[in-house]
Each structure stands twice: as C-alpha cells, then as structure tokens.
Design an enzyme around this catalytic site. Structure first.
Site, mmCIF file in Angstrom:
data_model
loop_
_atom_site.group_PDB
_atom_site.id
_atom_site.type_symbol
_atom_site.label_atom_id
_atom_site.label_comp_id
_atom_site.label_asym_id
_atom_site.label_seq_id
_atom_site.Cartn_x
_atom_site.Cartn_y
_atom_site.Cartn_z
ATOM 1 N N SER A 60 34.437 49.823 20.897
ATOM 2 C CA SER A 60 35.132 49.037 21.924
ATOM 3 C C SER A 60 36.557 49.488 22.189
ATOM 4 C CB SER A 60 35.133 47.549 21.531
ATOM 5 O OG SER A 60 33.881 46.968 21.806
ATOM 6 N N LYS A 63 37.577 50.340 25.715
ATOM 7 C CA LYS A 63 38.114 49.371 26.674
ATOM 8 C C LYS A 63 39.566 49.667 27.055
ATOM 9 C CE LYS A 63 35.157 45.391 25.534
ATOM 10 N NZ LYS A 63 34.181 46.000 24.611
ATOM 11 N N SER A 119 37.357 41.203 23.523
ATOM 12 C CA SER A 119 36.460 42.339 23.693
ATOM 13 C C SER A 119 35.147 41.905 24.343
ATOM 14 C CB SER A 119 36.185 43.012 22.332
ATOM 15 O OG SER A 119 35.794 44.347 22.499
#
Length: 448
Positions: A60, A63, A119
């Site tokens: 993640s 991102k 997230s």
C-alpha cells in the site's frame, strides 16, 4: 596518464597508517527488513541503506504515487476537492475487507484523507477509475509515466498495492521526498491519527501514532503490508530541526517494521555527531581544504555520517589536488550542479574512477570498504600476481574485490578491524575517511 598514475602510486605508498582502528566505526543496525534506506530530506544524502536498489513489492505504499497524481491534477486545475467521484461496482467489491458506506458518488475531498490515513482501497479504485478515464489500467499508465518522469526505479500494477509491484527502497524515499517538496500539505494528511468519513472514524494504520508514540518526531508517512511483500513502512521524522525519510520493505515478524524503522533512524541521528577521537579532524580538514561536509553545505561536520561514492571521489580529488574545472562527467546520473560533479569529472579524466556501465556512476550510493579498495587499486594500476589473505571474514569479500583488498592491505594502505576482520561491506564514515586522507597528505608533505 601513465606519469600521473606513477605519481599517485608513489604518494599512496608513502602512507604508513591510513585507516583508523576498529573502535572508530559505528556498528550498523541489525534489521529484519529485506530492503531499507534513510535519507536526509533537505540534501537527499543517504545515511543508511540495505539492498536499497533491489526492487520489492511496496504494497500500500503505492498509494503515495496515487496521492501524488491526485495533487498534481488539483494543482493543474483538472480536479478540485469538490469533484464528485462515481463509485463503480468494482470499487464497492474489489476490496472485500473494506466496507465503506458509499453513495452513488462521493466528493474527492471527503475521500482523500481516509484513503491515505486508513489505506482505504475502495476509495483508491474509484479515484483511479475516474482519473484513468473510466479504467484503472489507464491510471496505472499515469503512475508509471510519473515514475519515469521522476527517474524512479519503480513499476506499478494498480493504484493501491493490491497486486505485487516493483519498487526499490531508494525509489520510495525519493518519491516521498519529491511529493513533500512539491506539495508539503501532504504531511497534514499523513500525520493524522485518524480520519472521518461520514459517521465513521478511521484510525490510522500507522502504529507510530499509538503503540509506538514514545518514539518522538514522527510526522508521516505511509504503511504497506501484504503476504507477498511483508511489512513495509515509509516514515518521516524530524529531530533537532532535521527531517529524515526512512523506508523499510519486507520486515518480518509482528510490528518489526516499526522496530526496524526506529533502529535505522536512531542510527542515522547518531551519525549527525562527530566522535570525541576525531574532534580535531574538522578543523584540520578545513585548514587543508578537505572538508567535504562544507562542500555539501552542511553547517556541522557530522563526522559519523557514511561516505557516498560521490563524496569519496571529491575527498580523493581534494587530497590529490586534481584540477577540478568545468567538464562533462560522462555519467548521466551525476547532476551538473552536484557538489561532487567537478571532482567526478576530474577523476574520470585522470582515469581514477569508472562507472557501473550504461553511463551510471551511482554517486549517492554508500561506498563500502571493499569498493573503496577496488577504486584505489584500479586507479593505481596495480596487478598483484598473488595474495595472502589473513582476514577471518575473507570469504565475505566479493571475489571481484579480493585482489584489491589483499594488495592494498599488503601495502599498509588499508587495515582490518578488530578480531582479524576486514568488514568488507562496512562503510567508512566522514571522520574516518577524512583522517585517512589527512594522514596521507601529511606523509606526502613530510617526504617532500
């Protein structure tokens, strides 16, 4: 060229004891992460690295690139925080562990903070589809184009890190540094302990804001975790007015990414000082015009900081009084305005340094003891027919570097560490390398 090398060989042979003893070196932290790096935000200087140029999946942490593209679009005027984002069926169902109470469309400004803080993958899919012209694949093309524009060693597969991607720790640190420099408001988001979406409160995935809040100075940035990536974490931390960016990738074990991060940041902070034994080195380096810290624009000597390839080349050029004039380095990754650019150009012209092929020098890569040995050995044109290794960790020295280490050790140019070890992968600190070169200059001046 031949005459220059003969002169340099003579200079080096004059030095009897050039490398400080084993007590001078700081022990590098032992971490579980497969790849890691600590970078100074202001200068871009690398203070610690482990497999920093090997690509791993960032999970993640991808991102951060998605956020970068969102902020780009807003600052261009292509989007606004009031832009309404349609929520597709894919966005509602692709990430089954996210149960977000979406309407048919949602305001971008309401999605951004929970997307980064918690997230939230569903939000990322919806935003990516909108910005990609209805296709997340179209958005991925924008991500990879942005990576190329920034010169990052990174390849993305989708907006959230739900599929394996390929990103180096160095690329993740550079990406983080770039987005903060261009859009400092991102720190207001990534430093939040929680974010609200409608009537739901999302706690940050970053445990530095609760379980590890005793570790002071953390003010961002982004977590990442997946079965194929292990634990990942990008962190920004400010200590004594100095901002550091750290990245760990592939940490193993419960919460190990936080322990790994604390270790490497603490290590980097210790490097900001100069050891008591080296208290005279900064003044001597100033007097001899060999203070590479000054060339970097640092306010203090920071003796314990490790040497990069670029800085070591500068130190070598200053010591040997190479003519540092304007000239091409022939390396495409050496910026013309870098503090070490002229030194690299001069050393290249003198035949003292070479790159990694394809016009690459990697000036910010930390230089190991064995690589420094090889640089000097190759520059001097040595070619010993036999070696007599005496180090207990001889097998840990890369085969390409063994002749250089043995040859320079036999000439008393290099010395080992305590316990009969050479510590080939250990990096030389600024104080250690500077004292080495100061001793070299002293020997030359006494002889002359």
């Amino acid at each position: 060229m031949k005459r220059l090398k003969q002169v340099l060989v003579g200079m080096l042979i004059l030095a009897v004891v050039l490398t400080p003893g084993p007590s001078f070196a700081m022990e590098e932290p032992k971490i579980t992460a497969k790849g890691a790096i600590v970078m100074d935000y202001d200068t871009g200087q690398v203070l610690y690295e482990k497999n920093a140029d090997k690509a791993y999946s960032s999970a993640s942490m991808a991102k951060v690139m998605t956020a970068y593209l969102i902020l780009d679009a807003i600052h261009r005027g292509d989007l606004s925080w009031d832009t309404m984002i349609p929520i597709s069926d894919k966005a509602r169902t692709q990430s089954p562990w996210d149960k977000t109470p979406f309407a048919e469309e949602e305001r971008l400004g309401d999605l951004f903070d929970p997307y980064m803080v918690r997230s939230n993958n569903q939000m990322g899919i919806a935003i990516a589809e909108y910005m990609g012209g209805g296709s997340e694949d179209g958005f991925v093309d924008l991500m990879n184009q942005k990576a190329r524009d920034l010169g990052l060693d990174a390849y993305y597969t989708e907006a959230n890190g739900l599929k394996p991607n390929q990103v180096t720790a160095r690329a993740q640190a550079l990406l983080t540094r770039s987005i903060i420099k261009e859009y400092p408001e991102i720190l207001k988001t990534t430093s939040k302990h929680q974010a609200r979406f409608k009537d739901q409160v999302y706690r940050s995935t970053n445990k530095f804001y609760r379980d590890f809040r005793y570790f002071k100075g953390v003010d961002g940035f982004k977590t990442g975790s997946a079965p194929y990536s292990g634990q990942c974490l990008t962190t920004t931390c400010t200590r004594r007015g100095r901002r550091l960016i750290s990245v760990v990738m592939g940490s193993q074990g419960k919460d190990r990414r936080y322990y790994d991060t604390m270790k490497i940041i603490n290590y980097a902070c210790e490097l900001s000082t100069t050891s008591p034994w080296a208290k005279d080195v900064p003044k001597r380096a100033d007097r001899e015009n060999m203070n590479t810290a000054a060339y970097k624009g640092l306010a203090t000597f920071r003796g314990r900081e490790p040497m990069s390839r670029g800085e070591f080349t500068l130190l070598m050029a200053l010591t040997l009084a190479l003519p540092m004039e304007e000239g091409q380095t022939e390396f495409r990754d050496v910026p013309e305005d870098a503090y070490y650019a002229k030194a690299i150009a001069a050393a290249k012209k003198a035949g003292l340094v070479d790159g990694y092929g394809e016009g690459i020098f990697r000036p910010e890569k930390l230089i190991s003891r064995e690589e420094m040995a090889r640089m000097v050995y190759a520059a001097m044109g040595y070619d010993d027919s036999s070696v007599d290794p005496s180090f207990k960790d001889w097998e840990k020295i890369h085969p390409l570097y063994r002749k250089a280490v043995a040859g320079l050790t036999a000439r008393k140019i290099l010395h080992g560490r305590s316990g009969g070890l050479f510590a080939p992968q250990g990096t030389a600190s600024r104080e250690e390398a500077s004292l080495m070169m100061l001793n070299l200059r002293d020997q030359v001046e006494k002889k002359s």
